[in-house]
Design a protein around this motif. Structure first.
Motif, mmCIF file in Angstrom:
data_model
loop_
_atom_site.group_PDB
_atom_site.id
_atom_site.type_symbol
_atom_site.label_atom_id
_atom_site.label_comp_id
_atom_site.label_asym_id
_atom_site.label_seq_id
_atom_site.Cartn_x
_atom_site.Cartn_y
_atom_site.Cartn_z
ATOM 1 N N THR A 7 1.074 -1.049 0.031
ATOM 2 C CA THR A 7 -0.048 -0.025 -0.025
ATOM 3 C C THR A 7 0.939 1.200 -0.149
ATOM 4 O OG1 THR A 7 -2.079 0.973 0.913
ATOM 5 C CG2 THR A 7 -0.091 0.187 2.461
ATOM 6 N N SER A 8 0.227 2.294 -0.166
ATOM 7 C CA SER A 8 1.031 3.530 -0.130
ATOM 8 C C SER A 8 0.181 4.609 0.865
ATOM 9 C CB SER A 8 1.136 4.360 -1.654
ATOM 10 O OG SER A 8 1.778 3.506 -2.460
ATOM 11 N N VAL A 9 1.150 5.295 1.663
ATOM 12 C CA VAL A 9 0.885 6.493 2.586
ATOM 13 C C VAL A 9 1.367 7.636 2.192
ATOM 14 C CG1 VAL A 9 -0.191 4.608 4.299
ATOM 15 C CG2 VAL A 9 2.242 5.557 4.348
ATOM 16 N N THR A 17 5.909 3.539 0.507
ATOM 17 C CA THR A 17 5.236 2.177 0.295
ATOM 18 C C THR A 17 5.583 1.125 1.245
ATOM 19 O OG1 THR A 17 5.622 2.731 -2.288
ATOM 20 C CG2 THR A 17 5.569 0.349 -1.637
ATOM 21 N N ARG A 45 -1.581 -4.146 -4.770
ATOM 22 C CA ARG A 45 -1.874 -2.932 -4.105
ATOM 23 C C ARG A 45 -3.213 -3.020 -3.400
ATOM 24 N NH1 ARG A 45 0.413 2.030 -3.909
ATOM 25 N NH2 ARG A 45 1.769 1.424 -5.435
ATOM 26 N N ILE A 46 -3.249 -2.648 -2.090
ATOM 27 C CA ILE A 46 -4.515 -2.694 -1.480
ATOM 28 C C ILE A 46 -4.551 -1.473 -0.560
ATOM 29 C CG2 ILE A 46 -4.509 -5.224 -1.223
ATOM 30 C CD1 ILE A 46 -3.658 -4.989 2.024
ATOM 31 N N THR A 47 -5.526 -0.995 -0.028
ATOM 32 C CA THR A 47 -5.858 0.069 0.969
ATOM 33 C C THR A 47 -5.198 -0.180 2.185
ATOM 34 O OG1 THR A 47 -7.893 -0.400 1.680
ATOM 35 C CG2 THR A 47 -7.749 1.060 -0.434
ATOM 36 N N PRO A 48 -4.573 0.862 3.042
ATOM 37 C CA PRO A 48 -4.145 0.527 4.294
ATOM 38 C C PRO A 48 -5.176 0.311 5.281
ATOM 39 C CG PRO A 48 -3.636 2.853 3.505
ATOM 40 C CD PRO A 48 -4.622 2.338 2.262
ATOM 41 N N GLY A 49 -6.272 0.396 5.199
ATOM 42 C CA GLY A 49 -7.429 -0.184 6.088
ATOM 43 C C GLY A 49 -7.563 -1.765 5.942
ATOM 44 N N GLU A 50 -7.111 -2.280 4.853
ATOM 45 C CA GLU A 50 -7.384 -3.647 4.578
ATOM 46 C C GLU A 50 -6.755 -4.688 5.303
ATOM 47 O OE1 GLU A 50 -8.372 -4.917 0.266
ATOM 48 O OE2 GLU A 50 -8.029 -2.947 -0.275
ATOM 49 N N ALA A 55 -2.855 -0.621 8.803
ATOM 50 C CA ALA A 55 -3.595 0.285 9.382
ATOM 51 C C ALA A 55 -2.932 0.878 10.692
ATOM 52 C CB ALA A 55 -4.972 -0.274 9.692
ATOM 53 N N SER A 58 0.205 2.949 9.385
ATOM 54 C CA SER A 58 -0.287 4.167 8.873
ATOM 55 C C SER A 58 -0.687 5.171 10.344
ATOM 56 C CB SER A 58 -1.415 3.905 8.120
ATOM 57 O OG SER A 58 -1.848 5.498 7.449
#
Length: 169
Positions: A7-9, A17, A45-50, A55, A58
């Motif tokens: 994921t990316s933040v 990454t 790639r997934i979202t940070p909350g997945e 999570a 982040s």
């Protein structure tokens, strides 16, 4: 079979990454990171909350960059030689806002003649910021190589000392 995802933040020092293997943090890379593996090895790639670890990382990075967190409690999944893993583990013992030399870190590891080996291991740290390789400097206090670039290293050290601009990029 290993499951690898990314994921990316966003951060004040540019996009980061995050890479997880089997649900544990295995990488935190900056843009143009010197020893950054090929993007296709990071998995989908997934979202940070997945993913709980994304999570948590982040959230902790947000607190770190807000000045509210000085120690991360994420347990990284290191993939390296036993010596590299010892160096990376020792990096987390360097206090926030402080620096040590490569030679001092080698001595702390019980190998006072291994400062170059410590430097090489430090340079291949796969989990920047959380495993604070930016806190290692030359014997005379000079800033030496950093996987994310010397400008980021200087920014991170200044940030931890409370004397930097809000964002680098």
């Amino acid at each position: 079979m290993t499951t690898t995802v990314q994921t990316s933040v966003d951060s004040p020092c540019g996009p980061l990454t995050l890479v997880a293997k089997d649900g544990r943090l295995a990488g935190l890379y900056m843009t143009d990171h010197r020893h950054r593996p090929a993007l296709e090895t990071f998995g989908p790639r997934i979202t940070p909350g997945e993913l709980p670890v994304f999570a948590a990382v982040s959230e902790q990075l947000t607190a770190y960059f807000a000045g509210d967190l000085t120690t991360f409690d994420v347990r990284p999944a290191f993939a390296g030689t036993p010596f590299q893993q010892r160096v990376w583990s020792a990096l987390s013992d360097i206090p926030y806002g402080e620096t040590v030399s490569y030679g001092r870190l080698a001595a702390l590891l019980g190998q006072p003649g291994a400062s170059r080996a410590v430097g090489l291991a430090n340079g291949k740290n796969p989990i920047s910021i959380i495993v604070p390789c930016h806190r290692v400097v030359g014997a005379n206090g000079s800033l030496t190589g950093y996987g994310g670039g010397l400008e980021r290293k200087r920014w991170l050290l200044d940030f931890e000392r409370g004397s930097t601009q809000q964002t680098l990029i």
